[in-house]
Design a protein around this motif. Structure first.
Motif, PDB file in Angstrom:
ATOM      1  N   ALA A 427      35.570  18.387  58.389  1.00  0.00           N
ATOM      2  CA  ALA A 427      36.788  17.619  58.655  1.00  0.00           C
ATOM      3  C   ALA A 427      38.003  18.535  58.687  1.00  0.00           C
ATOM      4  O   ALA A 427      38.882  18.386  59.556  1.00  0.00           O
ATOM      5  CB  ALA A 427      36.961  16.537  57.593  1.00  0.00           C
ATOM      6  N   GLY A 428      38.054  19.499  57.757  1.00  0.00           N
ATOM      7  CA  GLY A 428      39.189  20.408  57.711  1.00  0.00           C
ATOM      8  C   GLY A 428      39.231  21.363  58.879  1.00  0.00           C
ATOM      9  O   GLY A 428      40.283  21.560  59.504  1.00  0.00           O
ATOM     10  N   VAL A 429      38.092  21.969  59.203  1.00  0.00           N
ATOM     11  CA  VAL A 429      38.047  22.931  60.309  1.00  0.00           C
ATOM     12  C   VAL A 429      38.342  22.225  61.634  1.00  0.00           C
ATOM     13  O   VAL A 429      39.075  22.752  62.478  1.00  0.00           O
ATOM     14  CB  VAL A 429      36.684  23.652  60.347  1.00  0.00           C
ATOM     15  N   PHE A 430      37.774  21.037  61.841  1.00  0.00           N
ATOM     16  CA  PHE A 430      38.058  20.301  63.069  1.00  0.00           C
ATOM     17  C   PHE A 430      39.546  20.000  63.194  1.00  0.00           C
ATOM     18  O   PHE A 430      40.129  20.139  64.280  1.00  0.00           O
ATOM     19  CB  PHE A 430      37.276  18.991  63.104  1.00  0.00           C
ATOM     20  N   THR A 431      40.162  19.591  62.114  1.00  0.00           N
ATOM     21  CA  THR A 431      41.540  19.131  62.161  1.00  0.00           C
ATOM     22  C   THR A 431      42.546  20.279  62.259  1.00  0.00           C
ATOM     23  O   THR A 431      43.589  20.143  62.899  1.00  0.00           O
ATOM     24  CB  THR A 431      41.871  18.281  60.915  1.00  0.00           C
ATOM     25  N   PHE A 432      42.212  21.440  61.673  1.00  0.00           N
ATOM     26  CA  PHE A 432      43.223  22.493  61.556  1.00  0.00           C
ATOM     27  C   PHE A 432      42.809  23.844  62.136  1.00  0.00           C
ATOM     28  O   PHE A 432      43.535  24.821  61.939  1.00  0.00           O
ATOM     29  CB  PHE A 432      43.606  22.669  60.081  1.00  0.00           C
ATOM     30  N   SER A 433      41.681  23.924  62.830  1.00  0.00           N
ATOM     31  CA  SER A 433      41.293  25.199  63.424  1.00  0.00           C
ATOM     32  C   SER A 433      41.401  25.140  64.944  1.00  0.00           C
ATOM     33  O   SER A 433      41.539  24.067  65.530  1.00  0.00           O
ATOM     34  CB  SER A 433      39.869  25.576  63.010  1.00  0.00           C
ATOM     35  N   THR A 434      41.331  26.302  65.569  1.00  0.00           N
ATOM     36  CA  THR A 434      41.459  26.396  67.022  1.00  0.00           C
ATOM     37  C   THR A 434      40.092  26.311  67.699  1.00  0.00           C
ATOM     38  O   THR A 434      39.047  26.485  67.060  1.00  0.00           O
ATOM     39  CB  THR A 434      42.141  27.713  67.418  1.00  0.00           C
ATOM     40  N   GLY A 435      40.097  26.073  69.003  1.00  0.00           N
ATOM     41  CA  GLY A 435      38.874  26.059  69.796  1.00  0.00           C
ATOM     42  C   GLY A 435      37.990  24.852  69.564  1.00  0.00           C
ATOM     43  O   GLY A 435      36.838  24.833  70.003  1.00  0.00           O
ATOM     44  N   MET A 436      38.516  23.824  68.916  1.00  0.00           N
ATOM     45  CA  MET A 436      37.707  22.644  68.614  1.00  0.00           C
ATOM     46  C   MET A 436      37.571  21.730  69.827  1.00  0.00           C
ATOM     47  O   MET A 436      38.558  21.455  70.516  1.00  0.00           O
ATOM     48  CB  MET A 436      38.323  21.861  67.455  1.00  0.00           C
ATOM     49  N   HIS A 437      36.358  21.238  70.040  1.00  0.00           N
ATOM     50  CA  HIS A 437      36.085  20.253  71.083  1.00  0.00           C
ATOM     51  C   HIS A 437      36.169  18.842  70.491  1.00  0.00           C
ATOM     52  O   HIS A 437      36.126  18.659  69.272  1.00  0.00           O
ATOM     53  CB  HIS A 437      34.701  20.469  71.677  1.00  0.00           C
TER      54      HIS A 437
END
Length: 539
Positions: A427-437
């Protein structure tokens, strides 16, 4: 047992059997009348569109690769449909069933709220006389309806055709796959699955169902994950709650829109992630490490979950556990990778991962998250946001998120928090990281339910509802924009509100887990919901 209760029991049982029979009829009818519009589509689609990893080689004008012009990925005309078709696929069926899908999703939401009120808030007790038969019927209905629905909507026009091309190539020569298929950016594990699909589809009697066969592994994974949820729930929860949460995963539109309508493989990937976390919670390090490795060798996003394995290894404070995990990972990697290595150099798998990770150098790739909220969808991640580039901000956020999930794991000091830590990660990486689909949040639905099973905090079910809504809206919106020929979704109220929802959900998740692990404050279910009590029998 009173006559009234026996009467209710018979009505319920007959009703479930009738629904099952109707599902069988609908499935058979749908398959008999199925017309695969992709049958005539050439299998070498990767030669009809730019290779996926070629976007890094785009020249200054944004749409020229190796001297050949292709549509700009940011252009609304990218993949523009011609005569209602994209790459040979009939996309009109998608639009035709969109209102029904929306209606179903709204009904599902209200049913979830009603069931939550009855079984969680009011602690309604309904003891099932034949619980195994009921869950089996629900799983069969979920499977049959998915197959039926898969015949109505062809799927994502690019993804389905690419999977079809890969399956055909793998079936022709599996171990030469990466030499013969220039556009493949998937690690090897799922290529084995596509090999089987390609072989089955090469049977003349089944070739007509190629698209359905491509969707089938993920459909099966949906059902397998639902059953795993049920079995885990029965360890800790009552019959009612166990069947309730399993059923709401089976029939969740956020789940089947990915596997059944889009035709993606996130369900298959999620099953590996959930299974690896289950064995980790059972402190079976070798099995867990093998499945974590398999997940990474299916999709690079599996790396997001690897810190959880590290947390548990540190918690156990056993050097032998590290050795077992490393040995298991190496053996699993060798078994999966080596068969493809005969025609490649030793470092080919590292080059593949490097190429895959660098394919989408954007702040967001249609993911409704923090960066999309800032208007950075399909903006190059080397662009500057305040002091740093989006890419650097993404790395900083990942470090903070991972540190927080480790903090929760340390405070809890229990392998049962593996799912909670994994949920924070995704949930954190999806919401606050780049390159997410748009699809990368998908595992959060299953992880939230299983975290609820282990921690039994009622707020996690509300979180499950929120994540399901966010996953569904993001997937639905991007898929149907693709049907219009639009690759990059616009900055509009849907994107803004869903991005805000994802941020709020992550904040709420951190509060819940901080309450449970640090403050030792849990909004638990009533005691009666933690075990079975015979009140009355309906099946």
């Amino acid at each position: 047992m009173s006559i009234k209760i026996m009467h209710k029991r018979q009505i319920f049982k007959v009703s479930m059997l009738l629904i099952l029979g109707l599902s069988v009829f609908i499935c058979i009818y749908a398959l008999l009348n199925y017309n695969d519009s992709t049958v005539s589509t050439p299998n070498n689609i990767e030669h009809r569109m730019p290779p996926i990893n070629a976007r890094n080689q785009i020249s200054g004008d944004g749409n020229q690769i190796h001297g050949k012009r292709f549509p700009d990925v940011n252009s609304p005309q990218h993949m523009a449909p011609q005569n209602g078709r994209i790459f040979g696929m009939n996309i009109s069926s998608g639009f035709k069933y969109a209102p029904l899908l929306t209606t179903y999703s709204i009904i599902f939401l209200f049913l979830f709220i009603a069931a939550y009120y009855l079984f969680i808030y009011k602690s309604k007790k309904i003891n099932f006389d034949n619980e195994k038969m009921l869950i089996l019927i629900l799983l069969c209905i979920g499977l049959l309806l998915r197959i039926s629905l898969a015949t109505l909507v062809e799927g994502h026009p690019v993804d389905i055709n690419i999977f079809r091309s890969w399956a055909t190539s793998a079936a022709n020569n599996l171990f030469k796959f990466y030499s013969n298929t220039m556009s493949s950016d998937y690690p090897p594990l799922y290529i084995y699955v596509l090999f089987l699909v390609g072989k089955i589809a090469s049977i003349p009697a089944l070739s007509h169902y190629y698209t359905i066969l491509l969707k089938l592994p993920s459909i099966a994974a949906d059902i397998a994950t639902s059953y795993l949820i049920y079995k885990l729930a029965r360890r800790y929860l009552s019959q009612e709650i166990s069947i309730f949460i399993s059923a709401f995963y089976i029939f969740n539109p956020a789940v089947f829109i990915n596997s059944t309508i889009w035709g993606q493989v996130d369900s298959f990937f999620t099953f590996f992630v959930v299974s690896s976390l289950f064995f980790l919670s059972e402190e079976k390090i070798m099995l867990s490490s093998a499945l974590f490795t398999a997940a990474v060798l299916m999709k690079p996003q599996g790396i997001i979950f690897l810190p959880v394995l590290f947390f548990e290894l540190i918690r156990e404070k056993s050097f032998m556990s590290f050795i077992k995990a490393a040995a298991s990972a190496l053996i699993t990697s060798a078994v999966i990778i080596l068969p493809f290595t005969s025609s490649k150099d030793v470092l080919w798998i590292f080059k593949l991962f490097s190429s895959t990770v660098s394919e989408y150098p954007y702040a967001s790739v249609n993911a409704f998250n923090f960066f999309s909220l800032l208007g950075a969808n399909y903006l190059k991640d080397n662009s500057i946001l305040f002091v740093f580039s989006y890419h650097i901000w993404g790395i900083i956020f990942i470090a903070i998120i991972t540190a927080f999930s480790w903090f929760i794991y340390i405070k809890a000091n229990s392998s049962l928090y593996a799912f909670a830590a994994a949920l924070i990660q995704i949930a954190g990486v999806f919401t606050f990281s780049t390159g997410m689909h748009e699809r990368y949040l998908f595992p959060a639905a299953a992880l939230t339910i299983i975290t609820f099973i282990y921690l039994r905090d009622k707020r996690l079910l509300l979180l499950f509802c929120g994540f399901s809504a966010a996953i569904y809206i993001n997937t639905y919106y991007v898929l149907f924009e693709t049907f219009k020929g639009i690759n990059s979704v616009i900055y509009d109220p849907v994107l803004i509100l869903t991005s805000l929802l994802n941020i709020l959900l992550f904040v709420y998740l951190t509060k819940i887990l901080f309450d449970i692990a640090v403050k030792k404050r849990t909004y638990t279910l009533n005691v009666s919901n933690l075990q079975s009590h015979k009140v009355h029998t309906i099946i």
